[in-house]
Design a protein around this motif. Sequence first.
Motif, PDB file in Angstrom:
ATOM      1  N   HIS A 170      -4.111-133.536 -32.329  1.00 43.54           N
ATOM      2  CA  HIS A 170      -2.728-133.781 -31.917  1.00 43.54           C
ATOM      3  C   HIS A 170      -1.989-134.725 -32.870  1.00 43.54           C
ATOM      4  N   ASN A 217       1.362-131.159 -34.980  1.00 48.07           N
ATOM      5  CA  ASN A 217      -0.074-131.285 -34.758  1.00 48.07           C
ATOM      6  C   ASN A 217      -0.772-130.047 -35.299  1.00 48.07           C
ATOM      7  N   HIS A 219      -2.505-127.727 -33.720  1.00 48.50           N
ATOM      8  CA  HIS A 219      -2.300-126.513 -32.934  1.00 48.50           C
ATOM      9  C   HIS A 219      -0.961-125.866 -33.253  1.00 48.50           C
TER      10      HIS A 219
END
Length: 682
Positions: A170, A217, A219
Amino acid sequence: MTSVTNTANNQFINSNTNNNDVNNTNVIADISYRFNFDRFFEHLIDVSLSFTATANSPQLWLPAWIPGSYLMREFARNITAVHYQVLDSQATDSKTTSQTTDGDTPLKTYRAQKIDKHTWQLPQVEAGQTVEVHYEVYCYDLSVRTAYVDQQRLYGNFTSLALAVEGQEHTPVNVSLIVPAAFFADKEEDRVVLASGLNSTPLKLDGQHAYGLQADNYHELIDYPFEIAEQDKFDFIIQDNEHQTLHHSFYLAGKHNANMGRLQQDITQICQTYLGWLGDAPFSDYTFMTFASGQDYGGLEHINSTSLITPRRDLPSIDEPKIPSADYQRFLGLCSHEYFHSWWVKTVRPDVMLEVDLRREAFTPLLWVFEGFTSYIDDFMLQASGVIDKTSYLKLLAEQINRYYQTDGRAYQSVAESSFDAWIKLYRNDENTGNAGISYYNKGALVALCLDLTLLQNSAGRYRLFDVVKAFYTQAKQNDNQRVGISSADMGAVISQFMPLADWEDFEHRYVNGVEELPIEALLAANGTNMRTNSKETADKHVPWGMRCTETPAGLKVNRVQRDSVAAIAGISAHDVIVAIDGIKADSKQLASFSNAVHNVECYLFRRDELIRVNVLPKAAIKMQQPASTDSSTNDINEKAFPHKVSLHLAKDDVSSRASDEHSLNNAGWQPWLNAIERYQN
């Protein structure tokens, strides 16, 4: 140490810290990646990763699959050795960080320890230390799922390229894409551009072309593929129902002679129709990334972009007719499919995909909902937008129906089971696939059609499948992350807003969890559309003796044998090579001439390197030899209650289009079905 990366000059700026606690949660640092394409001729990318460790012996991992493609792709297989160096606490120029800490003493290079198939550990690193990791990735897969690098294009998904730092997924991410001058040598430099849904900044690093990217981040980063190549481009604007403008870009790489003006016109109409239905979008801008090839085909969805690969013949020609050719319709359907996925997969998604671990499978029985609904809606929206006419749409729908009827496995595997087994079956086709299973794309699309027409019928024309989708999207917008994960129970809860729950549960039991034949013909007939069997295009003509073959110099290579077919009962198997039929060299014409023979047919074939003789008893011969009244199952070999090929035709509408009462609406023919989107747009 805390490390912040300045991507403009690629210098690592470090500050001192005395905290080396194993679980040092106070260490906050950007993670920086540098992707160097100097070795594009060898299909290699050299990657540098810099981060500050928040724990001793940090671990790095790479996804095993990419969202939207449900197979363990094992991307780590394309990474060779992973090496790393521990930097000191003083600011050091990037040109020397890989060599020294003080200008004199070389940094020690360590080899990362691999602890499982996609995870590496750095045992020499302590919490608070800044680490620089180096590895190479082999990139030569011409698909939308991985990465491909050569002298023509630099393409990649970060799921294949960027090692994640365990526990720091993150953390904000900085990326530099470094393109050598040699890549531009034989190209028009002003046409070499970066296509990506992620905003980029042009950089100049050591005289090389470079692009800087930033993501919130890891993701987020892996949801943005990129392509650097000579590309044609057009931009267009779509408006939502609040008259907010959404910028769209379309990039086209590869050799082509596409009619870009026609493409822009049609893609704009399709996208605007989606916004007219759904009201707004889960993105503020959208990017189509397309590569034109010889025969490759596919697409993959991302939150504000899609990556497509298409045969160049599927692109519109300079003299493309008003009604698009079948090839061009296929490409438009691909664009429509992936565009809709921004709402219906990226925003509304299966519950197991909401917070997903890309190192493990995420099993769900709902892929038919997401890929099936999309496979129904994608072509539907082509006619709803006016890009194709209704006759063309019915041809596309008939193709789905024909695939369904030609797949015997529909009687053995439910569409929910097909969804759950995607990880081990859908992308691993073999000679028995059609006998044992059904695609959740194909049957899912037809279940969606049946559900749409059932909703229309049960609600006297008030509700549609489109209302179900919109209800879920509305739920997603109410959440802080603008997403929602749904389960089978959620499906029932929402659908019951538009039809009685008991009716949905019966539908689900019979057609979703069960293998009962879909009531396609009856539902279409009730909506002013007739299904006709093509008596000339029979199974005997296209699948003689129930087997599919390819002509080779050695004979007829058997690719697939249908279960309980004439060929199966005779003992013919997939991969056999039939060399003689009735004493004559085997070829397609010889096989066709004996497909309905009334006597035993002697065949010779090779299985591996062994010659085998078999006697084939065609269906006509079976009928000749058995009494008409017999109940023997042999008499029913390959006699299906369903046609091999059908066509769809609109029935004449005898009801005035101005009729407004419920009885008239129920009998208004095809208009309430095919004109569904108009009411959302109005």
